[in-house]
Every structure is written in C-alpha cells, then in structure tokens.
Design a protein around this motif. Structure first.
Motif, PDB file in Angstrom:
ATOM      1  N   ARG A   1       0.866  -1.174   0.000  1.00  8.22           N
ATOM      2  CA  ARG A   1       0.000   0.000   0.000  1.00  8.22           C
ATOM      3  C   ARG A   1       0.899   1.218   0.000  1.00  8.22           C
ATOM      4  N   GLY A   2       0.480   2.225  -0.748  1.00  9.00           N
ATOM      5  CA  GLY A   2       1.269   3.443  -0.783  1.00  9.00           C
ATOM      6  C   GLY A   2       0.669   4.459  -1.728  1.00  9.00           C
ATOM      7  N   LEU A   3       1.412   5.517  -1.922  1.00 15.74           N
ATOM      8  CA  LEU A   3       0.950   6.615  -2.763  1.00 15.74           C
ATOM      9  C   LEU A   3       1.756   6.689  -4.054  1.00 15.74           C
ATOM     10  N   PRO A   4       1.090   7.060  -5.152  1.00 14.33           N
ATOM     11  CA  PRO A   4       1.807   7.169  -6.419  1.00 14.33           C
ATOM     12  C   PRO A   4       2.887   8.231  -6.346  1.00 14.33           C
ATOM     13  N   LYS A   5       4.027   7.872  -6.874  1.00 12.63           N
ATOM     14  CA  LYS A   5       5.187   8.764  -6.837  1.00 12.63           C
ATOM     15  C   LYS A   5       5.536   9.275  -8.231  1.00 12.63           C
ATOM     16  N   GLY A   6       5.239   8.481  -9.240  1.00 12.53           N
ATOM     17  CA  GLY A   6       5.577   8.902 -10.594  1.00 12.53           C
ATOM     18  C   GLY A   6       4.941   8.023 -11.654  1.00 12.53           C
ATOM     19  N   LEU A   7       4.766   8.592 -12.821  1.00 14.46           N
ATOM     20  CA  LEU A   7       4.274   7.877 -14.001  1.00 14.46           C
ATOM     21  C   LEU A   7       5.128   8.310 -15.178  1.00 14.46           C
ATOM     22  N   ASP A   8       5.866   7.357 -15.738  1.00 21.44           N
ATOM     23  CA  ASP A   8       6.671   7.599 -16.939  1.00 21.44           C
ATOM     24  C   ASP A   8       5.866   7.055 -18.109  1.00 21.44           C
ATOM     25  N   LEU A   9       5.480   7.917 -19.034  1.00 23.26           N
ATOM     26  CA  LEU A   9       4.632   7.494 -20.145  1.00 23.26           C
ATOM     27  C   LEU A   9       5.361   6.595 -21.138  1.00 23.26           C
ATOM     28  N   GLY A  10       6.672   6.491 -21.040  1.00 23.37           N
ATOM     29  CA  GLY A  10       7.430   5.589 -21.896  1.00 23.37           C
ATOM     30  C   GLY A  10       7.912   6.240 -23.166  1.00 23.37           C
ATOM     31  N   ARG A  11       8.063   5.425 -24.199  1.00 17.74           N
ATOM     32  CA  ARG A  11       8.604   5.923 -25.453  1.00 17.74           C
ATOM     33  C   ARG A  11       7.798   5.362 -26.611  1.00 17.74           C
TER      34      ARG A  11
END
Length: 174
Positions: A110-120
């Motif tokens: 359980r935790g909080l979102p830290k980042g989202l990398d949309l990719g390439r």
C-alpha cells in the motif's frame, strides 16, 4: 538435513489492484529494505559501528514497467492510496521425489503514487511506460506463511511471525 525444495524460478505472476481489479502483468521491481542507521563510536568500541534502527527503513519504492501504455497505469497513478497485490507461482525441484512442485507467493503493498513515466514511442517495440509507488505497507506471503509484514504508519515490523516493534509500541503506550 537439507531442505526438500530447490527453488528454481518464478514461473508466472499477475498484478491486482484493491484485491479485485486485474491489471495484467508488468515487470515489477520490489523495494530494497535498507535500514536507517547511525554511526557511533567512543570508549569501549574499537572504531565505529554503523548501527541500524530496528524496523525503520528509508524510502520503499515499487516500480512497475508495462509493455505498452496501459489504462491500468493511470489507475495506479490516481492520487489516492494504492493497494496492489503481486501474486505469483514459484517452481521448485523436490529433492526427495524429483517432482517439480509449485508454491504461491504474494507481495502486497500500500502506498501513494510517486511517478508515471509514459514511456517511449518506437516502431515495433515495447513502450516501457512505468509507475512508481512510495510504499508505507508491505506484506510478503510464501506458501501461505507471512515472512514479512512492515507497516510504517502503525509501527509494525514482523519477520517470520516475530514482531520486532512490539516492545517499542508498548513503551510508547500504543
């Protein structure tokens, strides 16, 4: 006496959200449990000792890399507490009878979102989009036995059924 099982590999796994939403599969990097520590020295000590604080860890991060940009990546990035289960199967070789046995493994966080990398975007290749979650709770269950339960917010640190923070909670009146 040697253990009857020789673990071989994780043969399959799936990612679940909130215990009911199947997210599919992602390459998952589990947290590194690095204890917070402080170096002390002085009379009676020959040099220095870097002493870990029992049950206190630095940042715990789970990273998930998706093959393509998935709708699930956005679900996991929503700014609310995320509850994720990584459920898998470990294949082992049985020393006694030579069979290949199967064992369940589940890592719950359980935790909080830290980042989202949309990719390439590259023709004919994976996109490698990824999520990172800052973990405040983790539980590892192997073959039905809880081997780790660590809850940063409730001062719980259990390894193989022993709660190493129980006395601390008692001392604090919790």
């Amino acid at each position: 006496m040697p253990q009857p099982q020789i673990p071989q590999r994780l043969t399959d796994y799936a990612v679940w959200r909130n215990g009911i939403q199947f997210l599919g599969t992602a390459d998952v990097t589990l947290p590194n449990l690095t204890a917070l520590s402080d170096t002390f020295s002085g009379a009676g000590i020959q040099g220095e000792i870097d002493s870990p604080s029992i049950g206190q860890y630095g940042s715990l991060v789970v990273a998930m890399t998706w093959r393509t940009l998935e709708a699930a990546a956005f679900d996991v990035h929503a700014p609310v507490v995320q509850s994720l289960d990584f459920r898998g199967n470990i294949q082992s070789l049985n020393r006694i009878n030579g069979t290949q046995d199967q064992q369940g493994i589940r890592v719950s966080v359980r935790g909080l979102p830290k980042g989202l990398d949309l990719g390439r975007l590259a023709q004919n290749s994976t996109m490698d989009s990824s999520n990172e979650i800052e973990v405040h709770y983790i539980k590892v269950v192997i073959d039905g036995f809880i081997v780790l339960e660590h809850d940063k917010l409730n001062n719980i640190h259990k390894i193989n059924g022993i709660d190493y923070r129980a006395q601390v909670r008692k001392n604090l009146g919790l």
